[in-house]
Design a protein around this motif. Structure first.
Motif, PDB file in Angstrom:
ATOM      1  N   VAL A 187      59.811  28.867  40.709  1.00  0.00           N
ATOM      2  CA  VAL A 187      58.785  29.955  40.338  1.00  0.00           C
ATOM      3  C   VAL A 187      57.677  29.554  41.429  1.00  0.00           C
ATOM      4  N   CYS A 188      57.397  30.639  42.114  1.00  0.00           N
ATOM      5  CA  CYS A 188      56.242  30.570  43.418  1.00  0.00           C
ATOM      6  C   CYS A 188      55.077  31.114  42.770  1.00  0.00           C
ATOM      7  N   VAL A 189      53.957  30.443  42.654  1.00  0.00           N
ATOM      8  CA  VAL A 189      52.506  30.998  42.265  1.00  0.00           C
ATOM      9  C   VAL A 189      51.706  31.250  43.263  1.00  0.00           C
ATOM     10  N   GLY A 190      51.356  32.339  43.264  1.00  0.00           N
ATOM     11  CA  GLY A 190      50.160  32.495  44.428  1.00  0.00           C
ATOM     12  C   GLY A 190      49.002  33.183  43.749  1.00  0.00           C
ATOM     13  N   ALA A 191      47.706  33.254  44.280  1.00  0.00           N
ATOM     14  CA  ALA A 191      46.688  33.896  43.835  1.00  0.00           C
ATOM     15  C   ALA A 191      46.780  35.597  43.920  1.00  0.00           C
ATOM     16  N   HIS A 192      47.387  35.726  44.978  1.00  0.00           N
ATOM     17  CA  HIS A 192      47.168  37.219  45.278  1.00  0.00           C
ATOM     18  C   HIS A 192      48.735  37.742  45.743  1.00  0.00           C
ATOM     19  N   PRO A 193      49.100  38.905  45.523  1.00  0.00           N
ATOM     20  CA  PRO A 193      50.170  39.522  46.027  1.00  0.00           C
ATOM     21  C   PRO A 193      50.257  39.388  47.640  1.00  0.00           C
ATOM     22  N   ASP A 194      51.056  38.728  48.131  1.00  0.00           N
ATOM     23  CA  ASP A 194      51.560  38.644  49.577  1.00  0.00           C
ATOM     24  C   ASP A 194      51.056  36.983  50.148  1.00  0.00           C
ATOM     25  N   ASP A 195      50.370  36.310  49.358  1.00  0.00           N
ATOM     26  CA  ASP A 195      50.198  34.833  49.564  1.00  0.00           C
ATOM     27  C   ASP A 195      51.359  34.400  49.616  1.00  0.00           C
TER      28      ASP A 195
ATOM     29  N   LEU B 204      38.846  34.121  40.476  1.00  0.00           N
ATOM     30  CA  LEU B 204      39.661  33.419  39.679  1.00  0.00           C
ATOM     31  C   LEU B 204      39.110  32.129  39.312  1.00  0.00           C
ATOM     32  N   LEU B 205      39.083  31.538  38.236  1.00  0.00           N
ATOM     33  CA  LEU B 205      38.585  30.290  37.714  1.00  0.00           C
ATOM     34  C   LEU B 205      39.823  29.356  36.807  1.00  0.00           C
ATOM     35  N   ASP B 206      39.554  28.374  37.019  1.00  0.00           N
ATOM     36  CA  ASP B 206      40.520  27.312  36.267  1.00  0.00           C
ATOM     37  C   ASP B 206      40.102  27.220  34.966  1.00  0.00           C
ATOM     38  N   THR B 207      40.540  28.150  33.836  1.00  0.00           N
ATOM     39  CA  THR B 207      40.119  27.908  32.670  1.00  0.00           C
ATOM     40  C   THR B 207      41.251  27.643  31.551  1.00  0.00           C
ATOM     41  N   ILE B 208      41.043  27.244  30.373  1.00  0.00           N
ATOM     42  CA  ILE B 208      42.003  26.762  29.495  1.00  0.00           C
ATOM     43  C   ILE B 208      42.940  28.198  29.161  1.00  0.00           C
ATOM     44  N   GLU B 209      42.368  29.261  29.106  1.00  0.00           N
ATOM     45  CA  GLU B 209      43.146  30.404  28.765  1.00  0.00           C
ATOM     46  C   GLU B 209      44.019  30.707  29.780  1.00  0.00           C
ATOM     47  N   ILE B 210      43.900  30.577  31.101  1.00  0.00           N
ATOM     48  CA  ILE B 210      44.942  30.806  32.021  1.00  0.00           C
ATOM     49  C   ILE B 210      45.818  29.748  32.248  1.00  0.00           C
ATOM     50  N   ARG B 211      45.335  28.257  32.045  1.00  0.00           N
ATOM     51  CA  ARG B 211      46.435  27.334  32.001  1.00  0.00           C
ATOM     52  C   ARG B 211      47.462  27.512  30.966  1.00  0.00           C
ATOM     53  N   LYS B 212      47.023  28.096  30.077  1.00  0.00           N
ATOM     54  CA  LYS B 212      47.945  28.118  28.696  1.00  0.00           C
ATOM     55  C   LYS B 212      48.839  29.529  28.998  1.00  0.00           C
ATOM     56  N   LYS B 213      48.148  30.321  29.532  1.00  0.00           N
ATOM     57  CA  LYS B 213      49.185  31.314  29.820  1.00  0.00           C
ATOM     58  C   LYS B 213      50.293  31.096  30.971  1.00  0.00           C
ATOM     59  N   LEU B 214      49.927  30.505  31.808  1.00  0.00           N
ATOM     60  CA  LEU B 214      50.927  30.042  32.869  1.00  0.00           C
ATOM     61  C   LEU B 214      51.947  28.851  32.237  1.00  0.00           C
TER      62      LEU B 214
ATOM     63  N   GLN C   6      55.956  38.665  38.556  1.00  0.00           N
ATOM     64  CA  GLN C   6      55.142  39.348  37.556  1.00  0.00           C
ATOM     65  C   GLN C   6      53.795  39.065  38.261  1.00  0.00           C
ATOM     66  N   THR C   7      52.940  40.134  38.001  1.00  0.00           N
ATOM     67  CA  THR C   7      51.351  40.022  38.424  1.00  0.00           C
ATOM     68  C   THR C   7      50.432  40.032  37.235  1.00  0.00           C
ATOM     69  N   LEU C   8      49.759  38.679  37.162  1.00  0.00           N
ATOM     70  CA  LEU C   8      48.845  38.854  35.783  1.00  0.00           C
ATOM     71  C   LEU C   8      47.743  39.564  36.173  1.00  0.00           C
ATOM     72  N   SER C   9      46.752  39.742  35.050  1.00  0.00           N
ATOM     73  CA  SER C   9      45.542  40.409  35.362  1.00  0.00           C
ATOM     74  C   SER C   9      44.185  39.830  35.581  1.00  0.00           C
ATOM     75  N   TYR C  10      44.066  38.725  36.119  1.00  0.00           N
ATOM     76  CA  TYR C  10      43.071  37.881  36.196  1.00  0.00           C
ATOM     77  C   TYR C  10      42.236  38.502  37.355  1.00  0.00           C
ATOM     78  N   PRO C  11      40.947  38.288  37.473  1.00  0.00           N
ATOM     79  CA  PRO C  11      39.937  38.969  38.468  1.00  0.00           C
ATOM     80  C   PRO C  11      40.222  38.253  39.832  1.00  0.00           C
ATOM     81  N   ASN C  12      40.642  39.243  40.914  1.00  0.00           N
ATOM     82  CA  ASN C  12      40.496  38.703  42.335  1.00  0.00           C
ATOM     83  C   ASN C  12      39.099  38.415  42.672  1.00  0.00           C
TER      84      ASN C  12
ATOM     85  N   ALA D  59      41.560  27.347  43.126  1.00  0.00           N
ATOM     86  CA  ALA D  59      41.629  27.745  41.907  1.00  0.00           C
ATOM     87  C   ALA D  59      43.262  27.555  41.358  1.00  0.00           C
ATOM     88  N   THR D  60      44.092  28.366  42.292  1.00  0.00           N
ATOM     89  CA  THR D  60      45.561  28.448  41.924  1.00  0.00           C
ATOM     90  C   THR D  60      46.219  27.190  41.888  1.00  0.00           C
TER      91      THR D  60
END
Length: 159
Positions: free
Chosen positions: A4-12, A75-85, A66-72, A111-112
């Motif tokens: 799994v390759c995690v990026g902040a934005h498409p193309d990273d 992007l913040l390191d929150t509990i919500e996004i940690r749990k989603k990932l 997969q592209t998630l819907s967090y704001p470009n 943040a990513t």
């Protein structure tokens, strides 16, 4: 292997390790690119163009995306996004997770990196409301930063 390759934005991911992904696929490994944001707004793009280009890139690389819907740009390191990932890690059960190196000028990339590290830890938790069975991705690898001028000595390079 599952990667799994995690990026902040498409193309990273493609800019940082597109050649490595081609090698991984040639060797028969399963690769998923996971973008935390859709990358918009950008100076010369649009959400529709970015989406089209990112899925064309995934097709060329022969990977799942997969592209998630967090704001470009916010992007913040929150509990919500940690749990989603973490729930995605539990679902995909990757042998390797690749993500941004924390020393980067772009706040979304920093943040990513932190989100990926935390989600890796969260994915193994047993007493939680995170979807899926606990799973710990055993390998976390940082790819080279896109926006930095510091001298780095990589641990390894892929030709």
């Amino acid at each position: 292997m599952k990667i799994v390759c995690v990026g902040a934005h498409p193309d990273d991911v493609e800019l940082s390790m597109g050649g490595s992904i081609l090698l991984f696929r040639t060797l028969g490994h399963e690769v998923t690119i996971l973008d935390l944001t859709n990358g918009e707004p950008t100076p010369f793009g649009s959400e529709e163009i970015r989406k089209k280009e990112s899925f064309e890139a995934a097709k060329l690389l022969d990977v799942t995306r997969q592209t998630l819907s967090y704001p470009n740009r916010f992007l913040l390191d929150t509990i919500e996004i940690r749990k989603k990932l973490a729930s995605i890690f539990r679902e995909l059960k990757p042998d390797f997770v690749f993500t941004h190196y924390e020393f980067d000028l772009h706040p979304d990339h920093i943040a990513t990196s932190k989100i990926s590290e935390s989600a890796r830890f969260y994915s193994k938790l047993t007493k939680s409301d995170i979807i899926g069975e606990p799973f710990f991705p055993s390998n976390l690898v940082y790819y080279f930063p896109n926006h930095t001028h510091i001298q780095l000595l990589p641990t390894f390079c892929i030709d």
